[in-house]
Design a protein around this motif. Structure first.
Motif, PDB file in Angstrom:
ATOM      1  N   PHE B  66     -69.557 -54.017 -15.731  1.00  0.00           N
ATOM      2  CA  PHE B  66     -69.596 -55.480 -15.709  1.00  0.00           C
ATOM      3  C   PHE B  66     -68.960 -56.064 -16.972  1.00  0.00           C
ATOM      4  CE2 PHE B  66     -71.834 -59.264 -17.284  1.00  0.00           C
ATOM      5  CZ  PHE B  66     -71.552 -60.175 -16.287  1.00  0.00           C
ATOM      6  N   SER B  67     -69.410 -55.575 -18.132  1.00  0.00           N
ATOM      7  CA  SER B  67     -68.984 -56.235 -19.378  1.00  0.00           C
ATOM      8  C   SER B  67     -67.507 -55.986 -19.676  1.00  0.00           C
ATOM      9  CB  SER B  67     -69.853 -55.787 -20.553  1.00  0.00           C
ATOM     10  OG  SER B  67     -69.622 -54.427 -20.862  1.00  0.00           O
ATOM     11  N   LEU B  68     -67.030 -54.776 -19.415  1.00  0.00           N
ATOM     12  CA  LEU B  68     -65.607 -54.513 -19.689  1.00  0.00           C
ATOM     13  C   LEU B  68     -64.710 -55.258 -18.705  1.00  0.00           C
ATOM     14  CD1 LEU B  68     -65.726 -50.720 -20.631  1.00  0.00           C
ATOM     15  CD2 LEU B  68     -65.062 -52.624 -22.115  1.00  0.00           C
ATOM     16  N   ALA B  69     -65.163 -55.347 -17.450  1.00  0.00           N
ATOM     17  CA  ALA B  69     -64.378 -56.120 -16.476  1.00  0.00           C
ATOM     18  C   ALA B  69     -64.308 -57.582 -16.922  1.00  0.00           C
ATOM     19  CB  ALA B  69     -65.006 -56.020 -15.089  1.00  0.00           C
ATOM     20  N   LEU B  70     -65.445 -58.116 -17.341  1.00  0.00           N
ATOM     21  CA  LEU B  70     -65.468 -59.518 -17.770  1.00  0.00           C
ATOM     22  C   LEU B  70     -64.642 -59.716 -19.041  1.00  0.00           C
ATOM     23  CD1 LEU B  70     -66.675 -62.272 -17.061  1.00  0.00           C
ATOM     24  CD2 LEU B  70     -68.603 -61.735 -18.557  1.00  0.00           C
ATOM     25  N   LEU B  71     -64.740 -58.749 -19.935  1.00  0.00           N
ATOM     26  CA  LEU B  71     -63.974 -58.831 -21.195  1.00  0.00           C
ATOM     27  C   LEU B  71     -62.471 -58.893 -20.905  1.00  0.00           C
ATOM     28  CD1 LEU B  71     -64.749 -56.583 -24.284  1.00  0.00           C
ATOM     29  CD2 LEU B  71     -62.419 -57.049 -23.596  1.00  0.00           C
ATOM     30  N   LEU B  72     -62.007 -57.974 -20.048  1.00  0.00           N
ATOM     31  CA  LEU B  72     -60.572 -57.947 -19.747  1.00  0.00           C
ATOM     32  C   LEU B  72     -60.141 -59.182 -18.960  1.00  0.00           C
ATOM     33  CD1 LEU B  72     -60.160 -54.160 -18.865  1.00  0.00           C
ATOM     34  CD2 LEU B  72     -59.298 -55.341 -20.883  1.00  0.00           C
ATOM     35  N   LEU B  73     -60.961 -59.560 -17.975  1.00  0.00           N
ATOM     36  CA  LEU B  73     -60.605 -60.729 -17.161  1.00  0.00           C
ATOM     37  C   LEU B  73     -60.560 -62.005 -18.006  1.00  0.00           C
ATOM     38  CD1 LEU B  73     -62.692 -60.011 -13.921  1.00  0.00           C
ATOM     39  CD2 LEU B  73     -60.196 -60.071 -14.104  1.00  0.00           C
ATOM     40  N   SER B  74     -61.519 -62.139 -18.922  1.00  0.00           N
ATOM     41  CA  SER B  74     -61.534 -63.358 -19.743  1.00  0.00           C
ATOM     42  C   SER B  74     -60.359 -63.363 -20.725  1.00  0.00           C
ATOM     43  CB  SER B  74     -62.868 -63.517 -20.472  1.00  0.00           C
ATOM     44  OG  SER B  74     -63.161 -62.384 -21.250  1.00  0.00           O
ATOM     45  N   PRO B 134     -71.436 -65.446 -30.519  1.00  0.00           N
ATOM     46  CA  PRO B 134     -70.670 -66.462 -31.263  1.00  0.00           C
ATOM     47  C   PRO B 134     -69.572 -65.855 -32.135  1.00  0.00           C
ATOM     48  CG  PRO B 134     -73.023 -66.884 -31.447  1.00  0.00           C
ATOM     49  CD  PRO B 134     -72.874 -65.524 -30.837  1.00  0.00           C
ATOM     50  N   VAL B 135     -69.842 -64.665 -32.691  1.00  0.00           N
ATOM     51  CA  VAL B 135     -68.824 -64.011 -33.532  1.00  0.00           C
ATOM     52  C   VAL B 135     -67.580 -63.716 -32.701  1.00  0.00           C
ATOM     53  CG1 VAL B 135     -68.298 -61.929 -34.862  1.00  0.00           C
ATOM     54  CG2 VAL B 135     -70.533 -63.039 -35.106  1.00  0.00           C
ATOM     55  N   ALA B 136     -67.814 -63.117 -31.542  1.00  0.00           N
ATOM     56  CA  ALA B 136     -66.677 -62.779 -30.685  1.00  0.00           C
ATOM     57  C   ALA B 136     -66.017 -64.048 -30.122  1.00  0.00           C
ATOM     58  CB  ALA B 136     -67.137 -61.882 -29.541  1.00  0.00           C
ATOM     59  N   PHE B 137     -66.828 -65.065 -29.895  1.00  0.00           N
ATOM     60  CA  PHE B 137     -66.294 -66.356 -29.420  1.00  0.00           C
ATOM     61  C   PHE B 137     -65.300 -66.920 -30.438  1.00  0.00           C
ATOM     62  CE2 PHE B 137     -66.954 -71.063 -29.493  1.00  0.00           C
ATOM     63  CZ  PHE B 137     -66.383 -71.372 -28.267  1.00  0.00           C
ATOM     64  N   VAL B 138     -65.654 -66.815 -31.709  1.00  0.00           N
ATOM     65  CA  VAL B 138     -64.746 -67.314 -32.762  1.00  0.00           C
ATOM     66  C   VAL B 138     -63.408 -66.568 -32.698  1.00  0.00           C
ATOM     67  CG1 VAL B 138     -64.379 -67.418 -35.259  1.00  0.00           C
ATOM     68  CG2 VAL B 138     -66.566 -68.124 -34.295  1.00  0.00           C
ATOM     69  N   GLY B 139     -63.470 -65.260 -32.494  1.00  0.00           N
ATOM     70  CA  GLY B 139     -62.233 -64.484 -32.366  1.00  0.00           C
ATOM     71  C   GLY B 139     -61.385 -64.975 -31.206  1.00  0.00           C
ATOM     72  N   ALA B 140     -62.055 -65.279 -30.088  1.00  0.00           N
ATOM     73  CA  ALA B 140     -61.318 -65.769 -28.916  1.00  0.00           C
ATOM     74  C   ALA B 140     -60.710 -67.145 -29.191  1.00  0.00           C
ATOM     75  CB  ALA B 140     -62.255 -65.838 -27.710  1.00  0.00           C
ATOM     76  N   GLY B 160     -65.895 -68.398 -24.237  1.00  0.00           N
ATOM     77  CA  GLY B 160     -67.333 -68.119 -24.254  1.00  0.00           C
ATOM     78  C   GLY B 160     -67.677 -66.874 -23.459  1.00  0.00           C
ATOM     79  N   LEU B 161     -67.048 -66.730 -22.303  1.00  0.00           N
ATOM     80  CA  LEU B 161     -67.280 -65.523 -21.495  1.00  0.00           C
ATOM     81  C   LEU B 161     -66.812 -64.283 -22.248  1.00  0.00           C
ATOM     82  CD1 LEU B 161     -66.195 -66.749 -17.934  1.00  0.00           C
ATOM     83  CD2 LEU B 161     -68.518 -66.261 -18.721  1.00  0.00           C
ATOM     84  N   PHE B 162     -65.673 -64.409 -22.922  1.00  0.00           N
ATOM     85  CA  PHE B 162     -65.182 -63.274 -23.715  1.00  0.00           C
ATOM     86  C   PHE B 162     -66.196 -62.924 -24.805  1.00  0.00           C
ATOM     87  CE2 PHE B 162     -63.050 -61.469 -27.389  1.00  0.00           C
ATOM     88  CZ  PHE B 162     -62.333 -60.427 -26.822  1.00  0.00           C
ATOM     89  N   GLY B 163     -66.699 -63.946 -25.490  1.00  0.00           N
ATOM     90  CA  GLY B 163     -67.677 -63.699 -26.558  1.00  0.00           C
ATOM     91  C   GLY B 163     -68.898 -62.965 -26.033  1.00  0.00           C
ATOM     92  N   GLY B 164     -69.426 -63.443 -24.916  1.00  0.00           N
ATOM     93  CA  GLY B 164     -70.594 -62.789 -24.336  1.00  0.00           C
ATOM     94  C   GLY B 164     -70.298 -61.384 -23.868  1.00  0.00           C
ATOM     95  N   ALA B 165     -69.126 -61.191 -23.273  1.00  0.00           N
ATOM     96  CA  ALA B 165     -68.763 -59.871 -22.756  1.00  0.00           C
ATOM     97  C   ALA B 165     -68.615 -58.859 -23.891  1.00  0.00           C
ATOM     98  CB  ALA B 165     -67.456 -59.971 -21.960  1.00  0.00           C
TER      99      ALA B 165
END
Lengths: 169, 208
Positions: B66-74, B134-140, B160-165
């Motif tokens: 789930f998380s890697l699919a969402l990470l790549l898709l986002s 939030p850390v990953a969200f900032v990167g995005a 935001g989805l990328f950050g959560g993923a």
């Protein structure tokens, strides 16, 4: 036509890029004039669009047509323009940016505030608001267009006012 | 010569040859926050893959699936949204697919399995999601600002989805809980909350 000009420009042809920008300006002006009329802000908006197109040219895929990309940027800048106008009327000219109330920044340490701006904006404000040069004189001094100088001053002044407000609150 | 002509002359002097590093400049902030979160969670927590030894591979496969699919898709969605004039409806619909699959698995799980809920480590899971998202969200956001998004709420949502993923991907090896209800409540909901925050903050953070 735009596609061929951009393809040549991407290959390093500076003349083609100039022609592309001129053609783009014409099309954007015609498009925006239908939406905001031929008022005094039209040309400023066209210039903002050209700067955006130039700064974001890496987002254009070489295998996609230029027109949808260019129109999307123009539309975004138009909406941004309306949003800014809705929030606080602005006038992107010498008078508007020179007419900052005298006490707005009086209590602030100007140099500290200028240090928080991007160097180009800080330099533009130093020249126009501290050294007393006009936008034209300042732009000639550092070798950029008057419009680019006006944009720098305008954006810098906006940010400066925000910073002064933040410090004051 | 008009001011616009002067401006065109100035801009034309730079030329239009695209920078060679356009894609790396987008990918680097994303890769940077992934590495940062993975390193941070590795330093803060012990017992990576303990759940694999206890419960087998199923749990981590579902979570990472789930998380890697969402990470790549986002990430792909951000890349598309950042290019003016690109149709992004398909990319946005694709972002819903991992959530739809989790919802389907949740229904099945509730029908056939007896999962312990909420378990003992839900606070740790929420804390990990709350800190890393939030850390990953900032990167995005940093990556997307290099592009030219014209739909800022949509771009913020994808960020935001990328950050959560990213947060879920980094924490998943340390998560000892299994069961779809746990995953839905303590992983998917925080991701959706981060996405909602991104939707709201996008217009402020991504203006150009």
């Amino acid at each position: 036509m735009l596609d061929q000009l951009m393809a040549a420009a991407r290959a390093g042809d500076l003349a083609a890029y100039r022609q592309f920008l001129a053609e783009a300006a014409q099309r954007i002006r015609a498009r925006l004039a239908r939406k905001i009329g031929a008022d005094s802000e039209l040309e400023d908006l066209v210039q903002e669009c050209l700067i955006a197109i130039h700064e974001k040219r890496h987002t254009l895929d070489p295998d996609r047509p230029v027109a949808p990309w260019m129109n999307a940027i123009a539309q975004y800048k138009l909406i941004d323009h309306w949003r800014k106008r809705g929030r606080s009327p602005i006038d992107l000219d010498d008078e508007a940016d020179m007419a900052v109330p005298a006490d707005t920044l009086a209590k602030a340490d100007i140099e500290t505030l200028l240090g928080k701006l991007p160097p180009a904006q800080a330099e533009a404000i130093r020249m126009t608001h501290i050294e007393g040069l006009t936008n034209r004189e300042a732009s000639e001094k550092i070798g950029i267009g008057v419009s680019a100088m006006k944009l720098r001053v305008h954006r810098g002044m906006q940010r400066l006012k925000e910073l002064a407000d933040e410090d004051g609150s | 010569m008009s001011e616009t002509d002067n401006l065109i002359d100035q801009l034309a002097q730079d030329g239009a040859v695209p920078p060679a590093n356009a894609l790396p400049r987008f990918v680097m902030p994303l890769a940077g926050v992934i590495a940062l979160c993975a390193l941070g969670v590795a330093l803060a927590l012990d017992g990576a893959f303990a759940s694999v030894q206890q419960n087998g591979l199923n749990g981590i496969v579902v979570k990472w699936g789930f998380s890697l699919a969402l990470l790549l898709l986002s990430a792909f969605a951000l890349w598309a949204i950042g290019k003016p004039g690109t149709r992004t409806g398909g990319a946005m619909v694709a972002l819903a697919v991992p959530f739809a699959l989790v919802a389907a698995l949740l229904v099945l799980d509730l029908l056939v399995a007896e999962a312990i809920f909420p378990g003992e480590t839900w606070r740790e899971c929420l804390a990990a999601m709350g800190i890393m998202s939030p850390v990953a969200f900032v990167g995005a956001i940093v990556a997307t600002r290099w592009l030219a998004p014209t739909d800022l709420p949509r771009a913020g949502l994808a960020a935001g989805l990328f950050g959560g993923a990213v947060a879920m991907t980094a924490y998943a090896p340390y998560c000892t809980q299994h069961g779809m209800l746990y995953m839905a409540v303590f992983c998917c909901l925080p991701i959706l909350a981060m996405a909602a925050l991104g939707w709201l903050l996008g217009p402020r953070l991504l203006r150009w």
